[in-house]
Design an enzyme around this catalytic site. Structure first.
Site, PDB file in Angstrom:
ATOM      1  N   GLU A  20      14.386  51.371  16.496  1.00  0.00           N
ATOM      2  CA  GLU A  20      14.303  52.641  15.782  1.00  0.00           C
ATOM      3  C   GLU A  20      13.542  52.510  14.469  1.00  0.00           C
ATOM      4  OE1 GLU A  20      18.201  52.737  18.177  1.00  0.00           O
ATOM      5  OE2 GLU A  20      17.000  51.266  17.053  1.00  0.00           O
ATOM      6  N   SER A  54      -7.423  38.034  21.156  1.00  0.00           N
ATOM      7  CA  SER A  54      -6.940  39.339  21.620  1.00  0.00           C
ATOM      8  C   SER A  54      -7.732  40.465  20.979  1.00  0.00           C
ATOM      9  CB  SER A  54      -5.458  39.497  21.306  1.00  0.00           C
ATOM     10  OG  SER A  54      -5.232  39.506  19.911  1.00  0.00           O
ATOM     11  N   CYS A  73       7.280  43.300  16.188  1.00  0.00           N
ATOM     12  CA  CYS A  73       8.417  42.701  16.879  1.00  0.00           C
ATOM     13  C   CYS A  73       7.925  41.921  18.085  1.00  0.00           C
ATOM     14  CB  CYS A  73       9.399  43.785  17.344  1.00  0.00           C
ATOM     15  SG  CYS A  73      10.006  44.853  16.029  1.00  0.00           S
ATOM     16  N   ILE A 122     -10.513  35.515  17.542  1.00  0.00           N
ATOM     17  CA  ILE A 122      -9.435  34.573  17.873  1.00  0.00           C
ATOM     18  C   ILE A 122      -8.950  34.767  19.304  1.00  0.00           C
ATOM     19  CG2 ILE A 122      -7.161  33.746  17.158  1.00  0.00           C
ATOM     20  CD1 ILE A 122      -9.569  33.177  15.277  1.00  0.00           C
ATOM     21  N   GLU A 161      -6.078  30.877   9.292  1.00  0.00           N
ATOM     22  CA  GLU A 161      -5.858  32.035   8.422  1.00  0.00           C
ATOM     23  C   GLU A 161      -6.280  31.672   7.008  1.00  0.00           C
ATOM     24  OE1 GLU A 161      -4.218  34.290   5.362  1.00  0.00           O
ATOM     25  OE2 GLU A 161      -3.425  32.305   5.811  1.00  0.00           O
ATOM     26  N   HIS A 172      -3.931  41.637   9.510  1.00  0.00           N
ATOM     27  CA  HIS A 172      -2.571  42.145   9.366  1.00  0.00           C
ATOM     28  C   HIS A 172      -2.501  43.360   8.453  1.00  0.00           C
ATOM     29  CE1 HIS A 172      -2.095  38.004  10.768  1.00  0.00           C
ATOM     30  NE2 HIS A 172      -1.044  38.473  11.397  1.00  0.00           N
TER      31      HIS A 172
END
Length: 784
Positions: A21, A445, A528, A443, A677, A706
């Site tokens: 949620e 994806s 997540c 990298i 990174e 990010h």
């Protein structure tokens, strides 16, 4: 009369919601679909629902529940609360625009640097401290958490990162010579102000998390930390008006600092007494029994907070009884932030495997059962103890767990170090790979569209047949190839549309793993993951990535890079076995991946990236334990590639690491190209690389994926030029600092276009001597 410390408690709890949620609320707020008031209502409902559920599970005593919620990150929350990061408080909460600008950045500003929280897969935001920083108490957010819980009928325990840990995790701002820990006395005064405000509001217990006390902190000795802990908590304990102080020390055992902290005047001490900690420090329980005064409540974290196996309740009860204390409480070893909500939500796990597991809710019931058994004996919770006995017995007897064939193959590699051939030989053999100077790549994806996610879900549910699913994935791969070719990238990837997660995807295709439907764990912010469950010996029944990479190579004239997740990262991002040493599991996974590498080579894939972003993550917190870990982790990586041809170029990728601590290990990986990174740290990592004299190629990430912001060409040129001050031009690769899965195509197209334009601008301006307009890929080197 002050409230006693609860007999059963936890030190933290998942905050994303059983159905994510919080993630949905965050992303709706960021996208502008809901406003601040709707966001506040959503997370308020989540928090109160969490408190009610924890009380139902057995945490019914006052202050048994920690108020450990955060909108994004608990380190950021504490940094704002103490004024380490200047902030403006809006009413009873943080100013959300400023808060999320710090966390995620905006078009005008970069976000805070992000790195791993101790040896976990949780990421925290790294505060910066300058000599101009003036600490200021801003406890409004804490007060609002306490107030809303009280209104709902719960007396909760406010939680702050402790002052020593906060400063240990803070980095000096550029040009600031002062060590953050040197300002501990000033910060302690602000903590005094905060606990005074909490006491005035009627709060009777407050929690300080101090995991820095169980770790070796660079530049600070154990003795210095121990003395600092005694000074700090003696000062806080001597406050005339204060709540009672509970100091939690998760992720390992207190060593030199135990006596100092226990004798500082604190009221309760939380310790990690899980089986893994007891195994690494067998005398810890005895030292605790001797060192902690009876007037200090010992909060024994015997239930493992980081892994998902059902607790051996009888052994845990023996540990608790061996402490021989009246002032004793039972807890988890760490916050339950690191595990999913409940096994009850899982319908697709094998029934026997599911019976061996305990997620957050189940761990709360284990804590409550042990707390009851301490005084009333195991028969008072006979059902819980019987469940634990069954889980232990059936797991030990299961044929799912043990494979004689895998054990035999792994044993045959004993003594092998995975050495390929000399790098100079490989460089010569790889001359056939012609790639421009300062080559560009990604990298691995690319963005995961709603259509791709829906196709995966429909295929998994049986609503999409194999052929239609494969064609959907190939269509997406075609799109990714076309985008890369249009942008002018030099080394092509297929974009990984078939992968829900770089770890879970491999777990789904390897024997010995189980995966969950709802086992979500927060990595950072709204990000997540569902960590796979490693329950048995590992092997690869069929090729995993070969078909996708081979298809990509057929669609382009450019060199294609195959993409694998390395053995250490698969371990780090999974819930691992507690009945087998990690090094043995790593070797099993490495040999399974070696089969995949061999098949990729046979399919004509000349460049293969074996990602190890978590190499630093599993590094033990104590320096004395690190050599052994680095030895087996490096060996497992090399076993993956031990049999490849010298002509095959091996890449790897590392992220969110203090690379100076493991530069020898990075070198020992012996990859041909390594990407790292570096964007958020403004290339700070390259000092370590240059000082070491790293000879292979290096790709310091110049685009921080990010954050949603698109880096400008001048920014990227500046970073490339900064890299060239540390790295020889023939070694340097230009790439983002991580995969692009979480970004949108609009952001990715613009950012990669700027990345290529920046590379072209640097080349046009004249690369420093040592580079040439077109250089064999082997000479270009490793992208570290």
């Amino acid at each position: 009369m002050t409230a006693p410390f609860p007999t059963a408690t936890i030190t933290g709890y998942p905050r994303i919601g059983a159905r994510r949620e919080q993630k949905k609320a965050l992303e709706s707020f960021w996208a502008g679909r809901i406003g601040a008031e709707d966001f506040a209502r959503s997370v308020h409902t989540l928090r109160i629902g969490t408190y009610h559920r924890l009380a139902q599970l057995g945490l019914r005593e006052d202050y048994a529940i920690p108020a450990s919620y955060s909108h994004y990150d608990h380190v950021l929350d504490t940094a704002l609360t103490v004024g380490l990061i200047p902030s403006v408080t809006t009413g009873t909460d943080f100013d959300l625009d400023e808060y999320f600008a710090l966390a995620r950045g905006t078009a005008q500003r970069s976000p805070l640097e992000m790195t791993k929280w101790f040896d976990t897969n949780y990421h925290y935001l790294v505060p910066e401290l300058s000599d101009d920083t003036r600490f200021t108490a801003r406890p409004q957010h804490l007060l609002s958490l306490v107030s809303e819980a009280k209104t709902a009928g719960h007396l909760v325990r406010p939680v702050l990162v402790g002052p020593l840990t906060l400063l240990a995790l803070t980095k000096p701002a550029p040009g600031t010579p002062t060590r953050p820990l040197d300002r501990l006395a000033e910060l302690t005064d602000v903590y005094l102000d905060i606990i005074g405000v909490l006491a005035a509001a009627g709060v009777e217990w407050v929690q300080f998390d101090e995991p820095a006390l169980v770790a070796d902190i660079a530049g600070t000795s154990d003795h210095e930390l121990a003395e600092a802990a005694h000074r700090t908590y003696s000062t806080l304990a001597s406050a005339r008006t204060r709540p009672q102080l509970f100091v939690a020390t998760p992720y390992g055992s207190l060593r030199e600092g135990l006596d100092e902290l226990a004798g500082s005047g604190i009221d309760a001490l939380g310790v990690d007494l899980a089986a893994a900690t007891r195994a690494s420090d067998p005398e810890y329980a005895n030292r605790l029994a001797a060192a902690v005064p009876q007037q200090v409540r010992l909060v024994a974290g015997v239930v493992e907070g980081r892994n998902i196996w059902a607790d051996d309740l009888r052994t845990s009860l023996e540990v608790l009884q061996g402490l021989e204390r009246e002032s004793l409480s039972v807890s988890t070893s760490t916050s339950l932030l690191h595990v999913p909500y409940t096994v009850e939500q899982e319908s697709s796990l094998p029934v026997d495997v599911a019976s061996w597991l305990s997620f957050a809710e189940e761990k709360v019931t284990e804590v409550e059962a042990l707390a009851t058994a301490v005084t009333a004996g195991p028969d008072a919770r006979v059902e819980a103890f019987n469940r634990a006995d069954r889980a232990r017995r059936t797991r030990a007897e299961s044929v799912r767990v043990h494979s004689p064939e895998v054990r035999k193959r792994t044993a045959a590699t004993a003594g092998q170090d995975g050495f390929r051939t000399d790098f100079a030989q490989r460089r010569q053999a790889q001359d056939a790979l012609v790639i421009p100077a300062l080559p560009t790549t990604t990298i691995g994806s690319f963005p995961q569209t709603a259509e791709v996610r829906r196709a995966r879900a429909d295929h998994r549910a049986g609503r999409l047949d194999d052929d239609t699913y494969a064609q959907t994935m190939r269509t997406e791969i075609d799109r990714v190839i076309e985008l890369q070719e249009d942008l002018g990238l030099d080394l092509i990837v297929h974009g990984e549309p078939e992968r829900n997660d770089m770890d879970q995807y491999f777990a789904e295709n390897l024997d010995g793993f189980a995966t969950t439907e709802h086992g979500w764990v927060q990595s950072y912010g709204s990000r997540c993951t569902r960590p796979p469950i490693l329950f048995g010996d590992v092997s690869r029944p069929n090729p995993i990535t070969v078909g996708w990479s081979a298809y990509t190579a057929q669609q382009t004239q450019k060199t294609v890079k195959g993409m694998l997740t390395g053995p250490v990262t698969i371990l780090a991002w999974s819930f691992v076995r507690d009945d087998l040493p990690l090094r043995e599991s790593a070797d099993q996974i490495a040999l399974a991946l070696a089969d995949e590498v061999a098949d990729l080579e046979a399919a004509g894939i000349d460049v293969i990236q074996v990602d190890e972003p978590a190499l630093r993550e599993l590094l033990p917190l104590r320096e004395s334990d690190r050599a052994e870990y680095l030895d087996w982790s490096v060996r497992s990586f090399r076993l993956v590639n031990a049999q490849v041809s010298p002509r095959t170029q091996i890449h790897t990728h590392l992220c969110y690491s203090e690379f100076g601590e493991i530069i020898d290990a990075i070198n020992a990986l012996d990859a041909d190209v390594t990407s790292i990174e570096a964007a958020r740290s403004r290339m700070g990592v390259l000092d370590d690389i240059a000082d070491f004299g790293f000879e292979r190629g290096i790709g310091p990430g110049v685009y921080d994926i990010h954050s949603p912001r698109v880096p400008t060409v001048p920014e990227l040129v500046e970073l490339i030029e900064a890299a060239l001050k540390h790295v020889a031009p023939h070694q340097l690769w230009i790439n983002p600092d991580c995969g692009l899965k979480t970004r949108s195509y609009a952001e990715v197209r613009a950012s990669l276009a700027n990345l290529v334009a920046a590379r072209n601008q640097v080349v046009a301006a004249g690369i420093p001597s040592g580079a040439r307009s077109e250089t064999p890929a082997a000479a270009v080197g490793v992208s570290v």
